[in-house]
Design an enzyme around this catalytic site. Structure first.
Site, short mmCIF file in Angstrom:
data_model
loop_
_atom_site.label_atom_id
_atom_site.label_comp_id
_atom_site.label_asym_id
_atom_site.label_seq_id
_atom_site.Cartn_x
_atom_site.Cartn_y
_atom_site.Cartn_z
N ASP A 96 0.85 -1.19 0.00
CA ASP A 96 0.00 0.00 0.00
C ASP A 96 0.89 1.24 0.00
O ASP A 96 2.10 1.14 0.17
CB ASP A 96 -0.94 0.01 1.23
CG ASP A 96 -0.21 -0.41 2.48
OD1 ASP A 96 0.98 -0.05 2.64
OD2 ASP A 96 -0.81 -1.09 3.33
N ASP A 98 1.58 5.00 1.66
CA ASP A 98 1.28 5.89 2.78
C ASP A 98 1.86 7.26 2.47
O ASP A 98 2.92 7.39 1.85
CB ASP A 98 1.92 5.37 4.07
CG ASP A 98 1.30 4.05 4.51
OD1 ASP A 98 0.09 3.87 4.27
OD2 ASP A 98 2.02 3.19 5.06
N ASP A 177 9.86 3.54 13.03
CA ASP A 177 10.53 2.41 13.68
C ASP A 177 11.94 2.14 13.14
O ASP A 177 12.93 2.34 13.84
CB ASP A 177 9.65 1.14 13.67
CG ASP A 177 9.03 0.82 12.32
OD1 ASP A 177 9.34 1.51 11.33
OD2 ASP A 177 8.24 -0.14 12.25
P1 ATP Z 1 4.07 -3.14 5.00
O1 ATP Z 1 4.79 -3.56 3.78
O2 ATP Z 1 3.78 -4.27 5.91
O3 ATP Z 1 2.88 -2.24 4.77
P2 ATP Z 1 5.13 -0.81 6.28
O4 ATP Z 1 6.53 -0.44 6.66
O5 ATP Z 1 4.46 0.06 5.28
O6 ATP Z 1 5.18 -2.30 5.81
P3 ATP Z 1 2.95 -0.14 7.99
O7 ATP Z 1 2.43 -0.90 9.17
O8 ATP Z 1 2.10 0.04 6.80
O9 ATP Z 1 4.30 -0.87 7.59
O10 ATP Z 1 3.43 1.27 8.53
C1 ATP Z 1 3.80 2.34 7.69
C2 ATP Z 1 4.98 3.09 8.29
O11 ATP Z 1 4.60 3.65 9.55
C3 ATP Z 1 6.20 2.25 8.59
O12 ATP Z 1 7.02 2.09 7.45
C4 ATP Z 1 6.88 3.04 9.67
O13 ATP Z 1 7.58 4.13 9.15
C5 ATP Z 1 5.70 3.59 10.46
N1 ATP Z 1 5.32 2.67 11.56
C6 ATP Z 1 4.40 1.69 11.53
N2 ATP Z 1 4.29 1.08 12.71
C7 ATP Z 1 5.16 1.70 13.53
C8 ATP Z 1 5.51 1.52 14.90
N3 ATP Z 1 4.94 0.58 15.65
N4 ATP Z 1 6.44 2.35 15.42
C9 ATP Z 1 7.01 3.34 14.67
N5 ATP Z 1 6.73 3.53 13.38
C10 ATP Z 1 5.82 2.73 12.81
MG MG Z 2 2.45 -0.06 4.60
#
Ligand code: ATP
Ligand code: MG
Length: 486
Positions: A96, A98, A177
């Site tokens: 997705d 963001d 994170d």
């Molecule tokens: P995915 O491919 O699973 O979507 P993602 O990195 O995009 O991986 P998301 O859960 O969609 O993960 O979160 C989007 C962003 O928000 C992350 O890349 C990170 O920068 C931030 N983020 C998400 N969860 C946390 C957390 N628990 N603590 C700090 N930052 C977070």
């Molecule tokens: Mg994501």
């Protein structure tokens, strides 16, 4: 003389390359090693120009670009951020997209008719385009910098309970994170903005938590399982200072609401890398706080000697889930939970039978207890827990194969899932007297074949002796069909 000139040219070239790579604004760049033992604790902005990164606009969702451009045109800062930038860097297809912006959630909501404000813990805006949803978050700040402010709230253990402190883009990067999740794509000039030297970590395949790892894990223990998820998905190595505290802090997961852990478990085990994720969870001692009863069975030598190879069934179910995801076929959490909790359910039902309970009530009581206990750790929504129970209930009936039951079972709404589970148990090494193979065959033969297969069963369901030869001609396991079907 020539050597000196060549050396000057090489040095000069290296310097120009270094300067281009590190065209920065603001503070000086630090290497990881000179900051707090490898942890990134201070932002240092690097702007990576288009010709120094692999991200091409054609791989970015048009809708995500629309959102960013609209925000930009209204005078707000807006960037693609997080997993999508990381995955595009690695030539993976993002799950997705963001967006991070300087606009407040209310301002974002006001700009897009097709949007809604969501969240209490984190206020976000979802902008909807048919089936695609773009998540827009306002730049947020790190909590350490904002103690005492009303909008941020920690528990006694340091866990963040509310997180609506807005900040600058730099603050926003530092509260993310991992360094590889803190890269920002600027669609105005196609550059990538890097505050935490995330690009270096992408290049070396390193997962590194931003800031002091112990504090960051206390703030949100789910970051520990996110580390495992990304290590498995990206085949990255967890940096030593990021990995080391995990072994001591797994217990913090017990404070996380069980509904959030259910979602996280699905992301862990239903994202196409389930087998690797399971292995890493166990290696980092994070499986135990998520599935304590299953962990107990995995370590119970006596149980494994009784022929219940606890790990095999879990691995087979994850292999099957991974395969289905690769083939774009649907997967259900019920199937996964049925496999993960099968060993504790069987162990308890065996105990209950030893105490004199007949098999069917023993299984029912044990199923209720084991699912109930698991819900204290990861929630299992009712529709899935009911299906887990159906899958388990049907196992005995499928094994027994009573002639009068065959047609009823074939018509049962949960037959498919229960049959898949039966095959999986056989693949994992359970001796079911060829029941899996028998049910596979009866679905493949014509009406005549079906009647004769049912006639071949004794009244009690065991195949008559004539069928024994057929069972011996079983295909080796590797040739069998995958255990799960649509
Ligand atoms: P995915 O491919 O699973 O979507 P993602 O990195 O995009 O991986 P998301 O859960 O969609 O993960 O979160 C989007 C962003 O928000 C992350 O890349 C990170 O920068 C931030 N983020 C998400 N969860 C946390 C957390 N628990 N603590 C700090 N930052 C977070
Ligand atoms: Mg994501």
């Amino acid at each position: 003389m020539y050597i000196t000139a060549a050396a000057v040219m090489v040095l000069g070239g290296t310097l120009i390359f270094w300067l281009m790579r590190n065209r920065k604004q603001g503070k000086p760049t630090h290497s990881h090693s000179d900051i707090a033992g490898g942890a990134v604790t201070e932002a240092s902005k690097t702007i990576i120009p288009r010709d120094h990164h692999p991200i091409s606009r054609k791989h970015i969702s048009d809708n995500a670009l629309k959102v960013v451009n609209r925000l930009n045109s209204q005078g707000h800062e807006a960037y693609l951020v997080g997993g999508c930038v990381r995955d595009l860097y690695l030539d993976l297809r993002p799950k997705d997209f963001d967006v991070a912006t300087s606009a407040s959630p209310e301002e974002v909501r006001g700009l897009f008719r097709n949007s809604r404000l969501i969240g209490r813990r984190f206020k976000l805006v979802h902008v909807l385009f048919g089936r695609e949803m773009i998540e827009v978050a306002t730049f947020r700040a790190n909590h350490e910098n904002h103690h005492g402010q009303e909008k941020s709230h920690h528990s006694d253990s340091g866990r963040i309970l509310r997180d609506n402190v807005y900040g600058t883009m730099e603050d926003d990067a530092m509260r993310r994170d991992f360094t590889v999740n803190a890269l920002y794509y600027d669609s105005r000039d196609f550059t990538v903005v890097d505050f935490c030297r995330g690009e270096d970590d992408i290049r070396t395949g390193t997962l590194r938590l931003i800031g002091d790892p112990v504090t960051r894990y206390h703030e949100d223990p789910v970051r520990m399982i996110r580390a495992i998820r990304f290590a498995a998905k990206l085949d990255f190595t967890i940096a030593p200072e990021t990995e080391q505290p995990i072994f001591e802090l797994g217990h913090l997961l017990r404070d996380i609401p069980s509904a959030r852990l259910f979602d996280e478990v699905l992301k862990l085990l239903q994202s196409g890398n389930g087998v690797r994720t399971f292995e890493l969870l166990r290696q980092y001692q994070l499986f135990a706080p998520l599935f304590p009863a299953t962990e107990h069975c995995l370590n119970d030598q006596a149980l494994n000697n009784q022929g219940d190879d606890v790990q095999s069934l879990i691995i087979e179910s994850l292999k099957s889930t991974d395969r289905r995801i690769r083939q774009n076929r649907p997967v259900t959490p019920a199937f996964l939970f049925a496999a993960l909790l099968w060993a504790p359910m069987k162990a308890l039902s065996r105990d209950l039978m030893e105490q004199g309970l007949p098999p069917v009530p023993a299984l029912q009581q044990s199923a209720m207890t084991v699912i109930g206990n698991q819900c204290n750790h990861t929630a299992i929504p009712k529709r899935f827990s009911m299906m887990v129970r159906d899958i388990w209930d049907l196992q005995g009936r499928l094994e027994r194969r009573q002639p009068k039951q065959i047609d009823i079972l074939l018509e049962h709404p949960k037959f498919r899932a229960a049959y898949d589970f039966l095959v999986l148990r056989e693949q994992a090494g359970e001796d079911l007297s060829g029941a899996g193979k028998w049910w596979t065959e009866i679905q493949e033969v014509d009406e005549h074949g079906r009647v004769s297969m049912i006639r071949g069963l004794t009244a009690k369901g065991a195949p008559k002796s004539g069928n024994k030869r057929r069972r011996r001609r079983r295909k080796p396991r590797s040739e069998q069909q995958p255990g799960v079907s649509e």
